[in-house]
Enzyme design. Structure first.
Site: not given
Length: 341
Positions: A146, A171
């Protein structure tokens, strides 16, 4: 030559589109997903149905083989990625050539509310995938990282060589951990691994917790659009077709880079200001937004901007979808899927 490819997160936004693209190229896809309720389960089941998987079978804890659309080239199994009994059994049952790991607990803000879900899926689940790749001699693993790993870096555009040791959300930390875990396994066991740092993916069949979906829904329902950091944000919005093109290339093509371990940014490389993005949605909908200016949210970053030269050089990646074109395609899908005039 046709390959058998495991796609995790096959009922998810990117996983659905990647599975469809691979099937259309003649490959066999084994899709797994736990179909959790992080967002609307009916949307996930509708994606599976578009792949030829019967919705009533998909919600059961058993294999569901499609007899329509793609015949026996599409198999779906409802499964948690971290299941250390079921996942190896799947590899024993099928000779899997390639793995595309797109399953993860998504969402930056949700990681503040339910951190355990991220440890289960993104850490334990990813380790389970790595162990199966090692033990069952998988040729190549492509996995989702990501852009969030870059944190609040001011050095733009973001480059893969940048220091990413300062995540500002759990995350992001799990995605950085995935990159380190893949590096160790590639080094120790010799299989090829490619991590893709996705930059703000949007388009038809998208996730309801993403900006494109939330803004469209709010504008059509005449509800306020929450504009975080008073609109002083920019994102490298990347259309789903461009993402899928890059994922499929890294899976199926041979890189000009001989290293068994690689990391790539995959984005549009054309960041857009948040307020400009909202204006483009207004244009596509033919309706003005009611804007509610909000402070910066915990875990959010101010800007994302991908340097994609490495992916261009190694795999001839060429994103070519303008934001206005991508937004129009999403709005058309949204109106049709939800029957909104």
């Amino acid at each position: 030559m046709s390959k058998t490819i495991l796609v995790t997160g096959a009922a998810g936004f990117i996983g659905f589109h990647v599975s469809k693209a691979l099937l259309e190229k003649g490959h066999k896809v084994i899709g797994i997903d736990n179909i959790n309720d992080y967002y609307d389960v009916n949307l996930k089941l509708a994606r599976l149905e578009a792949l030829g998987i019967d919705k009533s079978e998909a919600i059961q804890e058993l294999n569901s083989t499609s007899s329509s659309t793609y015949g026996d080239r599409m198999i779906f199994v409802k499964m948690n990625l971290e299941d250390r009994i079921a996942l190896p059994k799947l590899f024993e049952t099928h000779t899997i050539d390639l793995v595309c790991n797109l399953a993860a607990q998504a969402g930056v803000r949700y990681s503040l509310e339910n951190p355990e879900a991220y440890a289960d899926s993104n850490l334990t689940g990813f380790l389970n995938i790595l162990e199966c790749c090692r033990n069952y001699k998988v040729q190549k693993l492509v996995y989702a990282s990501s852009s969030s790993v870059y944190g609040n870096s001011d050095a733009v555009p973001f480059e893969e060589t940048a220091n990413v040791d300062h995540p500002i959300s759990l995350y992001a930390a799990t995605k950085k951990a995935n990159e380190l875990m893949a590096h160790a396994y590639s080094h120790l066991y010799g299989f090829e691994s490619i991590g893709l740092r996705f930059f703000t993916v949007y388009g038809p069949w998208g996730r309801p917790d993403m900006a494109m979906f939330l803004f469209t829904e709010a504008i059509l329902n005449e509800q306020p659009v929450k504009v975080f950091n008073n609109g002083d944000l920019s994102r490298d919005f990347t259309y789903i077709d461009d993402i899928v093109s890059g994922v499929v290339k890294t899976l199926l093509d041979t890189s000009t880079n001989a290293s068994p371990y690689k990391l790539y940014n995959i984005g549009n490389s054309q960041p857009v200001q948040l307020l400009e993005y909202i204006e483009a949605i207004e244009e596509a909908l033919g309706k003005k937004a009611i804007k509610e200016m909000m402070p910066m949210q915990p875990g959010d970053v101010k800007q994302t901007y991908a340097n994609v030269n490495l992916l261009k050089n190694d795999f001839n990646y060429q994103p070519d979808t303008e934001v206005a074109e991508g937004i129009a395609a999403f709005v058309k899908w949204y109106r049709g899927f939800y029957k909104k005039e």
